[in-house]
Write a protein that holds these residues in place. Structure first.
Motif, mmCIF file in Angstrom:
data_model
loop_
_atom_site.group_PDB
_atom_site.id
_atom_site.type_symbol
_atom_site.label_atom_id
_atom_site.label_comp_id
_atom_site.label_asym_id
_atom_site.label_seq_id
_atom_site.Cartn_x
_atom_site.Cartn_y
_atom_site.Cartn_z
ATOM 1 N N UNK A 153 -3.650 -7.652 10.895
ATOM 2 C CA UNK A 153 -3.205 -6.262 11.059
ATOM 3 C C UNK A 153 -4.357 -5.274 10.950
ATOM 4 N N UNK A 154 -4.431 -4.394 11.925
ATOM 5 C CA UNK A 154 -5.515 -3.423 11.991
ATOM 6 C C UNK A 154 -5.336 -2.321 10.957
ATOM 7 N N UNK A 155 -4.086 -1.981 10.667
ATOM 8 C CA UNK A 155 -3.765 -0.982 9.660
ATOM 9 C C UNK A 155 -2.615 -1.525 8.825
ATOM 10 N N UNK A 156 -2.711 -1.327 7.518
ATOM 11 C CA UNK A 156 -1.653 -1.721 6.602
ATOM 12 C C UNK A 156 -1.247 -0.493 5.806
ATOM 13 N N UNK A 157 -0.009 -0.072 5.977
ATOM 14 C CA UNK A 157 0.521 1.032 5.198
ATOM 15 C C UNK A 157 1.356 0.474 4.062
ATOM 16 N N UNK A 158 1.095 0.903 2.854
ATOM 17 C CA UNK A 158 1.778 0.330 1.698
ATOM 18 C C UNK A 158 2.353 1.428 0.807
ATOM 19 N N UNK A 159 3.581 1.205 0.375
ATOM 20 C CA UNK A 159 4.226 2.133 -0.541
ATOM 21 C C UNK A 159 3.800 1.796 -1.963
ATOM 22 N N UNK A 160 2.580 2.190 -2.276
ATOM 23 C CA UNK A 160 2.033 1.948 -3.611
ATOM 24 C C UNK A 160 0.831 2.879 -3.792
ATOM 25 N N UNK A 161 0.704 3.501 -4.961
ATOM 26 C CA UNK A 161 -0.424 4.403 -5.176
ATOM 27 C C UNK A 161 -1.779 3.704 -5.051
ATOM 28 N N UNK A 162 -2.706 4.370 -4.392
ATOM 29 C CA UNK A 162 -4.087 3.909 -4.248
ATOM 30 C C UNK A 162 -4.983 5.072 -4.683
ATOM 31 N N UNK A 163 -5.963 4.789 -5.504
ATOM 32 C CA UNK A 163 -6.841 5.838 -6.008
ATOM 33 C C UNK A 163 -6.299 6.412 -7.299
ATOM 34 N N UNK A 181 -11.812 -3.426 3.284
ATOM 35 C CA UNK A 181 -10.380 -3.207 3.480
ATOM 36 C C UNK A 181 -9.996 -1.734 3.376
ATOM 37 N N UNK A 182 -10.885 -0.898 2.890
ATOM 38 C CA UNK A 182 -10.540 0.506 2.702
ATOM 39 C C UNK A 182 -10.309 1.235 4.023
ATOM 40 N N UNK A 183 -10.814 0.681 5.107
ATOM 41 C CA UNK A 183 -10.582 1.262 6.434
ATOM 42 C C UNK A 183 -9.300 0.730 7.069
ATOM 43 N N UNK A 184 -8.613 -0.181 6.359
ATOM 44 C CA UNK A 184 -7.390 -0.791 6.899
ATOM 45 C C UNK A 184 -6.158 -0.531 6.051
ATOM 46 N N UNK A 185 -6.329 -0.369 4.758
ATOM 47 C CA UNK A 185 -5.200 -0.267 3.830
ATOM 48 C C UNK A 185 -5.031 1.187 3.375
ATOM 49 N N UNK A 186 -3.841 1.737 3.594
ATOM 50 C CA UNK A 186 -3.592 3.149 3.297
ATOM 51 C C UNK A 186 -2.295 3.314 2.521
#
Length: 251
Positions: free
Chosen positions: A51-61, A144-149
């Motif tokens: 997967x080129x982009x992964x959107x996740x319902x979880x806080x990042x940062x 992975x920071x360019x793929x996981x948001x």
């Protein structure tokens, strides 16, 4: 930019008991959407679909200290969510999140590192193990920071609905609300999800629940928008935490 075998897969992910439910969507249209369950988030980023982009319902940062009612991204999305804003939990400072085995200790650290002092809700505390899992992965694998948001389903549904939040809750007293789930299925169909796909997964693979599946679909919709440069970022100019992880919600 293409993924496996010339396709353009994106993934939408939601946490569920025992792991993660993932909805994979091929932006090229060559393949039908499909569902995966994984116990580890690292397994999702390494799926054969790439997967080129992964959107996740979880806080990042995670901030070192917290000023005000939450991270800037949480504050920004709540403004448009109306009655649904309670679904956006306030995530405390990093040191508090690391105390995922001791609720009282997490509350004490969160209060010490926030202004005004704020403890931790039980709902947010239950997310800590999964937040730590993604945090460790993104600190270790910087590619992975360019793929996981980070995204949020209720913000996704709001954008599907022309900027208006969903009228009905997904749950009432911790139990599924059939009318709220149907409202979200209708929004997903209007946004392009095949009705047959949604119907086939009214009862998703256990231990995921129906609302987990719909939330994963919503985050996949936003992942596709991120891939195509259409997503909205909250706030407009996000900051990064001490490890360079962006604190932003996209939809």
């Amino acid at each position: 930019m293409t993924g496996a075998a010339g396709s353009r897969w994106v993934a939408g992910v939601d946490g569920c008991p025992g792991g993660w439910i993932t909805v994979l969507v091929d932006d090229s249209g060559a393949h039908a959407p499909r569902v995966e369950l994984r116990t580890a988030f690292a397994d999702i980023v390494d799926l054969s679909e790439q997967p080129l982009v992964i959107g996740v319902d979880m806080p990042i940062g995670l901030p070192d200290r917290l000023a005000g009612p939450g991270r800037a991204c949480e504050v920004a999305v709540r403004k448009g969510l109306g009655a649904r804003q309670s679904s956006v939990f306030s995530i405390p400072a990093r040191a508090a999140v690391m105390e995922s085995d001791d609720y009282r200790r997490a509350c004490a650290i969160a209060a010490e590192k926030s202004e005004p002092p704020r403890k931790v809700s039980k709902q947010a505390f239950h997310l800590f193990p999964k937040i730590k899992e993604i945090d460790a992965l993104l600190r270790d694998r910087t590619d992975l920071r360019a793929r996981v948001f980070e995204t949020h389903p209720e913000v996704c549904f709001m954008h599907m609905n022309g900027g208006a939040p969903a009228l009905l809750p997904k749950k009432v007293k911790s139990r599924p609300n059939p009318e709220g789930l149907e409202e979200r299925r209708a929004l997903l169909i209007a946004a392009g999800f095949p009705a047959a796909f949604l119907e086939a997964h009214r009862k998703p693979p256990k231990p995921a629940a129906a609302d987990d599946f719909l939330d994963a679909c919503a985050t996949a919709w936003s992942a596709r928008r991120i891939l195509n440069g259409q997503a909205v970022c909250y706030p407009n100019s996000p900051q990064c935490d001490a490890f360079g992880l962006e604190m932003a919600i996209r939809a």
